[in-house]
Write a protein that holds these residues in place. Structure first.
Motif, mmCIF file in Angstrom:
data_model
loop_
_atom_site.group_PDB
_atom_site.id
_atom_site.type_symbol
_atom_site.label_atom_id
_atom_site.label_comp_id
_atom_site.label_asym_id
_atom_site.label_seq_id
_atom_site.Cartn_x
_atom_site.Cartn_y
_atom_site.Cartn_z
ATOM 1 N N TYR A 187 0.841 -1.208 0.000
ATOM 2 C CA TYR A 187 0.000 0.000 0.000
ATOM 3 C C TYR A 187 0.879 1.263 0.000
ATOM 4 C CZ TYR A 187 -4.465 -2.360 1.235
ATOM 5 O OH TYR A 187 -5.611 -3.098 1.240
ATOM 6 N N GLY A 188 1.867 1.275 0.896
ATOM 7 C CA GLY A 188 2.652 2.492 1.119
ATOM 8 C C GLY A 188 3.414 2.953 -0.102
ATOM 9 N N ARG A 189 3.998 1.994 -0.830
ATOM 10 C CA ARG A 189 4.861 2.343 -1.961
ATOM 11 C C ARG A 189 4.104 2.959 -3.138
ATOM 12 N NH1 ARG A 189 10.094 0.719 -2.138
ATOM 13 N NH2 ARG A 189 10.754 -0.968 -0.743
ATOM 14 N N LEU A 190 2.788 2.781 -3.161
ATOM 15 C CA LEU A 190 2.002 3.355 -4.262
ATOM 16 C C LEU A 190 1.849 4.870 -4.130
ATOM 17 C CD1 LEU A 190 -0.829 0.664 -4.544
ATOM 18 C CD2 LEU A 190 0.988 1.128 -6.210
ATOM 19 N N PHE A 191 2.210 5.415 -2.972
ATOM 20 C CA PHE A 191 1.979 6.838 -2.716
ATOM 21 C C PHE A 191 3.301 7.561 -2.445
ATOM 22 C CE2 PHE A 191 -1.862 4.574 -1.928
ATOM 23 C CZ PHE A 191 -2.855 5.404 -2.421
ATOM 24 N N ASP A 192 3.302 8.878 -2.738
ATOM 25 C CA ASP A 192 4.508 9.674 -2.486
ATOM 26 C C ASP A 192 4.630 10.034 -1.015
ATOM 27 O OD1 ASP A 192 5.519 10.307 -5.379
ATOM 28 O OD2 ASP A 192 3.336 10.526 -5.416
ATOM 29 N N THR A 193 3.488 10.276 -0.372
ATOM 30 C CA THR A 193 3.477 10.495 1.078
ATOM 31 C C THR A 193 2.299 9.716 1.654
ATOM 32 O OG1 THR A 193 2.140 12.495 0.821
ATOM 33 C CG2 THR A 193 4.527 12.807 1.057
ATOM 34 N N VAL A 194 2.469 9.259 2.894
ATOM 35 C CA VAL A 194 1.422 8.496 3.578
ATOM 36 C C VAL A 194 1.331 8.989 5.015
ATOM 37 C CG1 VAL A 194 0.673 6.195 4.337
ATOM 38 C CG2 VAL A 194 1.975 6.428 2.203
ATOM 39 N N SER A 195 0.096 9.191 5.492
ATOM 40 C CA SER A 195 -0.088 9.453 6.924
ATOM 41 C C SER A 195 -0.758 8.238 7.547
ATOM 42 C CB SER A 195 -0.965 10.693 7.142
ATOM 43 O OG SER A 195 -2.301 10.411 6.773
ATOM 44 N N VAL A 196 -0.364 7.918 8.774
ATOM 45 C CA VAL A 196 -1.027 6.854 9.538
ATOM 46 C C VAL A 196 -1.262 7.356 10.963
ATOM 47 C CG1 VAL A 196 -0.176 4.832 8.244
ATOM 48 C CG2 VAL A 196 1.231 5.805 10.087
ATOM 49 N N CYS A 197 -2.320 6.811 11.604
ATOM 50 C CA CYS A 197 -2.652 7.207 12.987
ATOM 51 C C CYS A 197 -2.415 6.033 13.934
ATOM 52 C CB CYS A 197 -4.130 7.590 13.111
ATOM 53 S SG CYS A 197 -4.510 9.196 12.428
ATOM 54 N N PHE A 198 -1.869 6.336 15.081
ATOM 55 C CA PHE A 198 -1.732 5.335 16.141
ATOM 56 C C PHE A 198 -2.821 5.495 17.194
ATOM 57 C CE2 PHE A 198 2.363 6.540 14.385
ATOM 58 C CZ PHE A 198 2.713 5.338 13.792
ATOM 59 N N SER A 199 -3.583 6.561 17.088
ATOM 60 C CA SER A 199 -4.563 6.899 18.128
ATOM 61 C C SER A 199 -5.983 6.494 17.759
ATOM 62 C CB SER A 199 -4.512 8.408 18.392
ATOM 63 O OG SER A 199 -4.754 9.099 17.197
ATOM 64 N N SER A 208 0.518 10.329 15.283
ATOM 65 C CA SER A 208 0.365 9.937 13.890
ATOM 66 C C SER A 208 1.736 10.057 13.251
ATOM 67 C CB SER A 208 -0.614 10.865 13.168
ATOM 68 O OG SER A 208 -1.925 10.654 13.651
ATOM 69 N N MET A 209 1.846 9.584 12.025
ATOM 70 C CA MET A 209 3.120 9.756 11.339
ATOM 71 C C MET A 209 2.916 10.066 9.874
ATOM 72 S SD MET A 209 6.726 7.753 11.566
ATOM 73 C CE MET A 209 6.505 7.287 13.210
ATOM 74 N N LEU A 210 3.794 10.934 9.334
ATOM 75 C CA LEU A 210 3.862 11.171 7.895
ATOM 76 C C LEU A 210 5.139 10.512 7.406
ATOM 77 C CD1 LEU A 210 2.741 12.766 5.378
ATOM 78 C CD2 LEU A 210 4.421 14.529 5.976
ATOM 79 N N VAL A 211 5.036 9.720 6.342
ATOM 80 C CA VAL A 211 6.246 9.151 5.755
ATOM 81 C C VAL A 211 6.356 9.581 4.300
ATOM 82 C CG1 VAL A 211 6.153 7.130 7.295
ATOM 83 C CG2 VAL A 211 5.201 6.965 4.981
ATOM 84 N N ILE A 217 10.358 14.694 3.897
ATOM 85 C CA ILE A 217 10.187 14.702 5.353
ATOM 86 C C ILE A 217 11.037 15.805 5.991
ATOM 87 C CG2 ILE A 217 10.517 13.321 7.461
ATOM 88 C CD1 ILE A 217 7.995 12.615 5.720
ATOM 89 N N ALA A 218 12.200 16.105 5.408
ATOM 90 C CA ALA A 218 13.016 17.213 5.936
ATOM 91 C C ALA A 218 12.222 18.519 5.834
ATOM 92 C CB ALA A 218 14.335 17.309 5.164
ATOM 93 N N GLN A 219 11.528 18.719 4.708
ATOM 94 C CA GLN A 219 10.707 19.928 4.549
ATOM 95 C C GLN A 219 9.519 19.896 5.510
ATOM 96 O OE1 GLN A 219 11.346 22.720 2.548
ATOM 97 N NE2 GLN A 219 9.701 23.496 3.880
ATOM 98 N N ALA A 220 8.899 18.739 5.653
ATOM 99 C CA ALA A 220 7.738 18.630 6.555
ATOM 100 C C ALA A 220 8.158 18.938 7.997
ATOM 101 C CB ALA A 220 7.126 17.237 6.452
ATOM 102 N N ARG A 221 9.384 18.564 8.352
ATOM 103 C CA ARG A 221 9.873 18.850 9.707
ATOM 104 C C ARG A 221 9.973 20.361 9.939
ATOM 105 N NH1 ARG A 221 12.126 15.177 13.146
ATOM 106 N NH2 ARG A 221 12.371 13.637 11.493
ATOM 107 N N ILE A 222 10.431 21.074 8.919
ATOM 108 C CA ILE A 222 10.508 22.540 9.018
ATOM 109 C C ILE A 222 9.095 23.118 9.124
ATOM 110 C CG2 ILE A 222 11.121 24.629 7.742
ATOM 111 C CD1 ILE A 222 13.465 22.903 6.510
ATOM 112 N N ASP A 223 8.198 22.615 8.269
ATOM 113 C CA ASP A 223 6.817 23.124 8.265
ATOM 114 C C ASP A 223 6.119 22.817 9.588
ATOM 115 O OD1 ASP A 223 7.380 23.864 5.689
ATOM 116 O OD2 ASP A 223 5.993 22.466 4.724
#
Ligand SMILES: *Cc1c(COP(=O)(O)O)cnc(C)c1O
Length: 347
Positions: A187-199, A208-211, A217-223
């Motif tokens: 599933y994950g590899r079909l997308f450029d970014t994926v969010s998942v929830c642990f909650s 949650s996590m963005l991959v 991800i370096a840019q997302a960390r700044i944002d």
């Protein structure tokens, strides 16, 4: 109370709290929290990506993802009842200037023909061009709908042909994985970014996590820092999320069985209210268009009998099963709800 409003209402177990208490921590804004660093790398790999960013919520992970995909002069396509457009209070437009156009999916499903028609090519500087497509799997307001893998694979091909990127709102991707057996990485590899929830069904209190790629991800960390989402010794939270992933993932199958029991009992009482085959995972949508009870009356009557139901619209309600509802409570809730929703004889 039997709380079927959402799978977010689960509470951390004593063992999960122990894992939190024992977590090694550091300042995550400095990149020094070993529990977070390890967990980000692990989840990224699990989903077939290079890097991950631990986030305070699924909305934050989605919004950090979406702003990576859609620049000025471009837009985003998604399904019209998607969480990103229905339940994130307009964040994409307000925080990132993202404009969105939507297709109307059957129970939230990807519709390749509609998407193909909606994609706007880069044609001239004064016409908007489509940059990205966001998909939800499972689809929350669609009723926990699983997006079929072959359709997602076709969507990837379409996106590649048209030069578009793909974001997956995988808040409940765990449920799709458990129900279908499709590996998370596929599933994950079909997308450029994926969010998942642990909650959600996994039962962590927060997280949650963005991959995506290392650069993304370096840019997302700044944002994330810019938007006030930098966290310090949040390894305590990552430890809870990691505990959930290690111990709770297979239990989602129990939630799915419980949803089937609820859906079957309610459909037996009134087949117009829900279709059990449409409850593919842990969500049961109740269509009250033809019921004697509207949403508010059902919510109130069920609460009187210790069952909490989520209101989605004047004649639309939702039940969500989760790990803090036992098998006996499911049976009890099935009795209460089928009793309330039973169609009058001959009616
Ligand atoms: C719950 C959920 C999210 C994230 O919600 P938060 O409350 O921000 O954690 C995102 N997408 C879907 C489909 C969801 O159900």
């Amino acid at each position: 109370m039997i709380d079927l409003r959402s799978d977010t209402v689960t509470k951390p177990s004593p063992a999960m709290r122990m894992a939190m208490a024992q977590a090694e921590v550091g300042d995550d804004v400095y990149g020094e929290d070993p529990t977070i660093n390890g967990f980000e790398a692990r989840v990224a790999k699990l989903l077939g990506h290079e890097a991950g960013l631990f986030c305070s919520s699924g909305s934050q992970a989605n919004q950090l993802g979406l702003r990576l995909h859609v620049r000025a002069g471009t837009d985003l396509l998604t399904e019209w009842t998607a969480h990103i457009v229905r339940a994130e209070v307009g964040a994409a437009a307000r925080l990132s200037g993202v404009t969105t156009r939507t297709w109307r999916g059957e129970r939230g499903l990807v519709d390749l023909a509609q998407i193909d028609e909606l994609i706007a090519p880069r044609f001239s500087p004064y016409l908007l061009a489509t940059a990205a497509i966001a998909v939800e799997n499972t689809h929350n307001f669609g009723g926990g709908t699983i997006q079929p893998l072959p359709v997602l694979q076709q969507l990837r091909r379409l996106a590649d042909e048209r030069g578009l990127t793909l974001h997956l709102d995988g808040a409940r991707l765990w449920n799709a994985h458990i129900e279908t057996g499709v590996p998370l990485e596929i599933y994950g590899r079909l997308f450029d970014t994926v969010s998942v929830c642990f909650s959600k069904g996994l039962g962590a209190p927060v997280g949650s996590m963005l991959v995506g790629s290392r650069e993304a991800i370096a840019q997302a960390r700044i944002d994330r820092k810019m938007l006030g989402g930098g966290m310090r010794q949040a390894g305590i939270l990552a430890a809870a999320a990691e505990y959930a992933l290690d111990h709770h993932l297979p239990d989602l199958a129990i939630d799915h069985r419980h949803a089937q029991i609820l859906a079957a009992a309610i459909a037996d009482a009134d087949p117009r209210v829900t279709v059990p085959e449409h409850s593919e995972t842990n969500i049961v949508v109740l269509d009250l268009a033809h019921s004697a009870l509207d949403t508010n009356s059902l919510v109130a009557a069920a609460a009187e009998k210790s069952v909490l139901v989520s209101a989605l619209g004047p004649r639309l309600a939702r039940l969500v099963t989760h790990r803090d509802v036992t098998a006996e409570q499911v049976d009890q809730a099935a009795d209460v709800l089928s009793g309330l929703l039973r169609a009058p004889a001959g009616g």
